[in-house]
Design a protein around this motif. Structure first.
Motif, PDB file in Angstrom:
ATOM      1  N   VAL A 181      52.546 -38.173 -12.244  1.00 49.54           N
ATOM      2  CA  VAL A 181      52.929 -37.686 -13.570  1.00 49.54           C
ATOM      3  C   VAL A 181      53.143 -38.858 -14.516  1.00 49.54           C
ATOM      4  CG1 VAL A 181      54.768 -36.559 -14.892  1.00 49.54           C
ATOM      5  CG2 VAL A 181      53.924 -35.508 -12.782  1.00 49.54           C
ATOM      6  N   ASN A 182      53.855 -39.882 -14.063  1.00 45.07           N
ATOM      7  CA  ASN A 182      54.112 -41.050 -14.892  1.00 45.07           C
ATOM      8  C   ASN A 182      52.801 -41.708 -15.329  1.00 45.07           C
ATOM      9  OD1 ASN A 182      55.836 -43.199 -16.026  1.00 45.07           O
ATOM     10  ND2 ASN A 182      54.912 -44.447 -14.427  1.00 45.07           N
ATOM     11  N   ARG A 183      51.859 -41.800 -14.396  1.00 44.58           N
ATOM     12  CA  ARG A 183      50.578 -42.422 -14.715  1.00 44.58           C
ATOM     13  C   ARG A 183      49.802 -41.593 -15.735  1.00 44.58           C
ATOM     14  NH1 ARG A 183      48.264 -42.458  -9.728  1.00 44.58           N
ATOM     15  NH2 ARG A 183      49.631 -44.202  -9.181  1.00 44.58           N
ATOM     16  N   THR A 187      48.644 -42.561 -19.607  1.00 48.22           N
ATOM     17  CA  THR A 187      47.271 -42.560 -20.124  1.00 48.22           C
ATOM     18  C   THR A 187      47.151 -41.722 -21.400  1.00 48.22           C
ATOM     19  OG1 THR A 187      46.572 -40.652 -18.778  1.00 48.22           O
ATOM     20  CG2 THR A 187      46.335 -42.848 -17.798  1.00 48.22           C
ATOM     21  N   LEU A 188      47.912 -40.619 -21.492  1.00 46.74           N
ATOM     22  CA  LEU A 188      47.883 -39.807 -22.713  1.00 46.74           C
ATOM     23  C   LEU A 188      48.457 -40.577 -23.893  1.00 46.74           C
ATOM     24  CD1 LEU A 188      48.996 -36.332 -21.279  1.00 46.74           C
ATOM     25  CD2 LEU A 188      46.701 -36.981 -22.031  1.00 46.74           C
ATOM     26  N   VAL A 189      49.478 -41.389 -23.641  1.00 43.60           N
ATOM     27  CA  VAL A 189      50.046 -42.238 -24.694  1.00 43.60           C
ATOM     28  C   VAL A 189      49.045 -43.322 -25.085  1.00 43.60           C
ATOM     29  CG1 VAL A 189      51.851 -43.923 -25.221  1.00 43.60           C
ATOM     30  CG2 VAL A 189      52.447 -41.796 -24.040  1.00 43.60           C
ATOM     31  N   ILE A 194      49.404 -38.412 -27.521  1.00 44.60           N
ATOM     32  CA  ILE A 194      50.828 -38.108 -27.609  1.00 44.60           C
ATOM     33  C   ILE A 194      51.612 -39.400 -27.771  1.00 44.60           C
ATOM     34  CG2 ILE A 194      50.598 -36.077 -26.117  1.00 44.60           C
ATOM     35  CD1 ILE A 194      52.131 -37.693 -23.937  1.00 44.60           C
ATOM     36  N   ALA A 195      52.858 -39.273 -28.199  1.00 41.74           N
ATOM     37  CA  ALA A 195      53.814 -40.378 -28.207  1.00 41.74           C
ATOM     38  C   ALA A 195      55.056 -39.911 -27.477  1.00 41.74           C
ATOM     39  CB  ALA A 195      54.153 -40.804 -29.630  1.00 41.74           C
ATOM     40  N   ASP A 205      47.406 -35.791 -31.581  1.00 42.39           N
ATOM     41  CA  ASP A 205      46.059 -35.247 -31.780  1.00 42.39           C
ATOM     42  C   ASP A 205      45.944 -33.985 -30.935  1.00 42.39           C
ATOM     43  OD1 ASP A 205      43.339 -34.670 -31.908  1.00 42.39           O
ATOM     44  OD2 ASP A 205      42.730 -36.772 -31.860  1.00 42.39           O
ATOM     45  N   GLU A 206      46.338 -32.849 -31.538  1.00 39.45           N
ATOM     46  CA  GLU A 206      46.428 -31.611 -30.772  1.00 39.45           C
ATOM     47  C   GLU A 206      45.066 -31.098 -30.338  1.00 39.45           C
ATOM     48  OE1 GLU A 206      48.861 -27.384 -30.879  1.00 39.45           O
ATOM     49  OE2 GLU A 206      49.342 -29.017 -32.257  1.00 39.45           O
TER      50      GLU A 206
END
Length: 231
Positions: A181-183, A187-189, A194-195, A205-206
């Motif tokens: 989950v952390n990884r 990657t999404l950040v 997401i932030a 960026d939805e």
């Protein structure tokens, strides 16, 4: 939907009793015999089942406004445990009040049916996500589903919201380890979709996040046009 005064008064009867719940407290144990249902006034809860290997699968997050325990009303015992994710306030009521509500207010009965089917579709979506999509898509889907649900009662929510789940709890909801989950969050950040700051998540960026998740926003597509007219 705009409710009549009588309908609002009938719903208020379900919230006459209040019970504070501390984070981590067990609101209901799996296989508990109980005729109680709950309206969640504030805070977050989750429903989970315990697997044979001792691990936990979170099957549903509960947000303010949710009616919790409809499955127990059908079976007389709870098929899942309900646990407080944060400090919360719940309004317990006996399922007999739900029977009275259905007898006197057919339109409210139709709304409860609609919400129950929405819950069913959401669980099916989660099952498909866990079983058929990569890890990053599962985490993205959980973020988008939560945002969509929060917007029902907070249409001015904007892009950011608090997601009060630990990485382990997100893993229990998505079938991943906390490390994974952390990884995936990282990657999404890094991809700029997401932030994050503590428990705060902001969707940058939805549309792109929805493509990553292969997400369908069920909550913006509810069709209430078939429901009985107010009387």
């Amino acid at each position: 939907m705009r409710l009549t005064d009588r309908e609002q008064q009938a719903l208020a009867r379900l919230e006459e009793n209040e019970r504070p719940v501390r984070r981590g407290a067990m609101v209901r144990r799996e296989r508990d015999n109980s005729t109680e249902l709950f309206v969640l006034r504030s805070g977050w809860l989750f429903s989970s089942i315990l697997l044979d290997d001792g691990s936990r699968q979170i099957v549903r997050l509960h947000l303010p406004g949710d009616v919790i325990g409809l499955s127990a009303a059908a079976f007389g015992e709870s098929p899942e445990a309900v646990v407080a994710l944060t400090d919360a306030r719940v309004h317990p009521f006996d399922r007999g009040l739900l029977r009275d509500l259905f007898e006197d207010h057919p339109r409210l009965a139709a709304i409860v049916l609609m919400l129950a089917k929405l819950d069913y579709v959401a669980v099916v979506d989660r099952l498909a996500s866990i079983g058929r999509t990569p890890a990053r898509a599962r985490v993205a889907s959980l973020i988008l589903e939560t945002a969509g649900r929060l917007r029902i009662t907070k249409p001015d929510l904007g892009r950011g919201f608090d997601l009060p789940l630990t990485q382990e709890e997100i893993g229990d909801a998505t079938g991943l380890t906390a490390v994974h989950v952390n990884r995936m969050m990282r990657t999404l950040v890094e991809d700029g979709v997401i932030a994050r700051s503590g428990s705060r998540v902001e969707i940058l960026d939805e549309q792109r996040l929805a493509r990553i998740a292969k997400h369908v926003d069920r909550y913006s597509r509810l069709d209430t046009g078939w429901l009985p007219a107010a009387r």
